[in-house]
Design a protein around this motif. Structure first.
Motif, PDB file in Angstrom:
ATOM      1  N   ASP A  95       0.823  -1.213   0.000  1.00 20.30           N
ATOM      2  CA  ASP A  95       0.000   0.000   0.000  1.00 20.30           C
ATOM      3  C   ASP A  95       0.859   1.265   0.000  1.00 20.30           C
ATOM      4  OD1 ASP A  95      -2.294  -1.574   0.020  1.00 20.30           O
ATOM      5  OD2 ASP A  95      -2.305  -1.675   2.210  1.00 20.30           O
ATOM      6  N   TYR A  96       1.902   1.270  -0.804  1.00 20.35           N
ATOM      7  CA  TYR A  96       2.760   2.432  -1.031  1.00 20.35           C
ATOM      8  C   TYR A  96       3.559   2.873   0.190  1.00 20.35           C
ATOM      9  CZ  TYR A  96      -0.246   2.428  -5.081  1.00 20.35           C
ATOM     10  OH  TYR A  96      -0.929   2.035  -6.188  1.00 20.35           O
ATOM     11  N   LYS A  97       3.714   1.986   1.167  1.00 20.39           N
ATOM     12  CA  LYS A  97       4.571   2.253   2.323  1.00 20.39           C
ATOM     13  C   LYS A  97       5.498   1.061   2.467  1.00 20.39           C
ATOM     14  CE  LYS A  97       1.109   4.879   4.884  1.00 20.39           C
ATOM     15  NZ  LYS A  97       1.542   6.143   4.396  1.00 20.39           N
ATOM     16  N   GLY A  98       6.773   1.306   2.762  1.00 25.55           N
ATOM     17  CA  GLY A  98       7.690   0.181   2.826  1.00 25.55           C
ATOM     18  C   GLY A  98       8.914   0.431   3.671  1.00 25.55           C
ATOM     19  N   PRO A 139      12.363   3.486   6.503  1.00 28.68           N
ATOM     20  CA  PRO A 139      10.978   3.514   6.044  1.00 28.68           C
ATOM     21  C   PRO A 139      10.822   4.508   4.894  1.00 28.68           C
ATOM     22  CG  PRO A 139      11.177   4.596   8.167  1.00 28.68           C
ATOM     23  CD  PRO A 139      12.539   4.102   7.803  1.00 28.68           C
ATOM     24  N   TYR A 140       9.872   4.224   3.983  1.00 32.06           N
ATOM     25  CA  TYR A 140       9.626   5.137   2.870  1.00 32.06           C
ATOM     26  C   TYR A 140       8.163   5.094   2.460  1.00 32.06           C
ATOM     27  CZ  TYR A 140       9.796   1.066  -0.258  1.00 32.06           C
ATOM     28  OH  TYR A 140       9.552  -0.139  -0.876  1.00 32.06           O
ATOM     29  N   ASP A 141       7.744   6.091   1.694  1.00 31.99           N
ATOM     30  CA  ASP A 141       6.407   6.181   1.125  1.00 31.99           C
ATOM     31  C   ASP A 141       6.536   6.373  -0.379  1.00 31.99           C
ATOM     32  OD1 ASP A 141       4.861   6.194   3.586  1.00 31.99           O
ATOM     33  OD2 ASP A 141       5.715   8.176   3.933  1.00 31.99           O
ATOM     34  N   VAL A 142       5.552   5.865  -1.107  1.00 33.28           N
ATOM     35  CA  VAL A 142       5.428   6.130  -2.535  1.00 33.28           C
ATOM     36  C   VAL A 142       4.079   6.814  -2.706  1.00 33.28           C
ATOM     37  CG1 VAL A 142       5.291   5.128  -4.838  1.00 33.28           C
ATOM     38  CG2 VAL A 142       6.824   4.124  -3.149  1.00 33.28           C
ATOM     39  N   PHE A 143       4.057   8.036  -3.251  1.00 33.05           N
ATOM     40  CA  PHE A 143       2.832   8.828  -3.269  1.00 33.05           C
ATOM     41  C   PHE A 143       2.008   8.681  -4.542  1.00 33.05           C
ATOM     42  CE2 PHE A 143       5.582  11.093  -0.225  1.00 33.05           C
ATOM     43  CZ  PHE A 143       4.785  10.927   0.894  1.00 33.05           C
ATOM     44  N   GLU A 144       2.557   8.046  -5.568  1.00 29.91           N
ATOM     45  CA  GLU A 144       1.789   7.835  -6.793  1.00 29.91           C
ATOM     46  C   GLU A 144       2.209   6.506  -7.404  1.00 29.91           C
ATOM     47  OE1 GLU A 144       4.308  10.169 -10.134  1.00 29.91           O
ATOM     48  OE2 GLU A 144       3.353  11.441  -8.634  1.00 29.91           O
ATOM     49  N   PRO A 145       1.286   5.818  -8.108  1.00 27.64           N
ATOM     50  CA  PRO A 145       1.628   4.533  -8.710  1.00 27.64           C
ATOM     51  C   PRO A 145       2.852   4.652  -9.615  1.00 27.64           C
ATOM     52  CG  PRO A 145      -0.727   4.896  -8.843  1.00 27.64           C
ATOM     53  CD  PRO A 145      -0.101   6.174  -8.340  1.00 27.64           C
ATOM     54  N   GLY A 146       3.821   3.779  -9.394  1.00 25.14           N
ATOM     55  CA  GLY A 146       5.037   3.793 -10.186  1.00 25.14           C
ATOM     56  C   GLY A 146       5.981   4.919  -9.841  1.00 25.14           C
ATOM     57  N   GLY A 147       5.695   5.657  -8.772  1.00 26.91           N
ATOM     58  CA  GLY A 147       6.508   6.811  -8.401  1.00 26.91           C
ATOM     59  C   GLY A 147       7.756   6.444  -7.638  1.00 26.91           C
ATOM     60  N   ALA A 149      10.392   6.381  -4.436  1.00 26.52           N
ATOM     61  CA  ALA A 149      10.280   6.175  -2.993  1.00 26.52           C
ATOM     62  C   ALA A 149      10.797   7.420  -2.275  1.00 26.52           C
ATOM     63  CB  ALA A 149      11.084   4.955  -2.577  1.00 26.52           C
ATOM     64  N   TYR A 150       9.950   8.025  -1.436  1.00 25.00           N
ATOM     65  CA  TYR A 150      10.340   9.178  -0.635  1.00 25.00           C
ATOM     66  C   TYR A 150      10.683   8.677   0.758  1.00 25.00           C
ATOM     67  CZ  TYR A 150       8.460  11.921  -4.437  1.00 25.00           C
ATOM     68  OH  TYR A 150       8.225  12.457  -5.669  1.00 25.00           O
ATOM     69  N   LYS A 151      11.948   8.769   1.110  1.00 19.30           N
ATOM     70  CA  LYS A 151      12.403   8.241   2.392  1.00 19.30           C
ATOM     71  C   LYS A 151      12.023   9.185   3.512  1.00 19.30           C
ATOM     72  CE  LYS A 151      15.955   5.532   0.296  1.00 19.30           C
ATOM     73  NZ  LYS A 151      17.312   5.236   0.073  1.00 19.30           N
ATOM     74  N   ARG A 152      11.504   8.593   4.571  1.00 17.34           N
ATOM     75  CA  ARG A 152      11.202   9.379   5.763  1.00 17.34           C
ATOM     76  C   ARG A 152      12.508   9.728   6.440  1.00 17.34           C
ATOM     77  NH1 ARG A 152       7.066   5.094   7.889  1.00 17.34           N
ATOM     78  NH2 ARG A 152       5.902   4.862   5.973  1.00 17.34           N
ATOM     79  N   GLY A 153      12.527  10.757   7.239  1.00 19.35           N
ATOM     80  CA  GLY A 153      13.753  11.288   7.805  1.00 19.35           C
ATOM     81  C   GLY A 153      14.392  10.461   8.906  1.00 19.35           C
TER      82      GLY A 153
END
Length: 183
Positions: A95-98, A139-147, A149-153
């Motif tokens: 679900d776009y979190k990993g 930990p990271y988030d992906v905010f759009e399909p195929g986008g 990975a935005y790493k959390r701080g």
């Protein structure tokens, strides 16, 4: 019946990670063996990247096989216990979190191996418990399909004690020597 052939080593694959792992086990006498496994499962939904399971891991294990009267032809069959150490890299997403990071795993496992196909192969069942550690998992988030990975701080350590290894494996012995026929 052939005699004189000895197993040099055994090759295996774990059905719980279908064809995405390879292992080799070498018998040492009739009661001991040493095994090494390489895991490389790599699953993701290409169109959305909604779910991702990517792992590269290596396992090394020493194993004792039970039985008083073990014979050469009984090697790597029956009940055994082993000590294992595993290490590797992972990227797990749902679900776009990993999480991404390295992991280490040590423990003890129990295995039962039985011959199948007129002793041409073995089927192994194993379950292990131990300690799993992942230092500074990212930990990271992906905010759009195929986008991207935005790493959390922040980073966090992950610890787990309990069941951490399972297998149902097909094992093929690699034999050499002998080969003469008995009458």
């Amino acid at each position: 019946m052939e005699y004189g052939k000895r197993e040099l080593f055994f090759v295996r694959t774990n059905f719980l990670v279908p064809l995405l792992n390879l292992g080799v086990e070498v018998p040492i006498g009739n009661h001991w063996s040493v095994a090494a496994d390489y895991y490389f499962p790599w699953f993701f939904r290409e169109e959305s990247h909604e779910r991702c399971f990517q792992v590269l891991a290596w396992n090394l294990e020493g194993r004792y096989w039970f039985g008083k009267e073990r014979k050469v032809e009984d090697r790597l069959e029956g009940h055994s216990v082993g000590l294992f150490a595993m290490g590797g890299y992972y990227d797990l997403q749902k679900d776009y979190k990993g999480y991404q990071g390295t992991a280490y795993n040590v423990g003890v496992d129990y295995m039962y191996a039985l011959p199948i196909f007129k002793d041409k192969m073995h089927l192994e069942f194993s379950l292990g418990i131990g300690y799993f550690f992942s230092p500074k998992a990212q930990p990271y988030d992906v905010f759009e399909p195929g986008g991207l990975a935005y790493k959390r701080g922040y980073k966090e350590n992950i610890h787990w004690i309990g069941p951490n290894k399972a297998g149902i494996s097909l094992v093929v012995p690699i034999k050499a020597g002998g080969g003469a026929k008995r009458r």
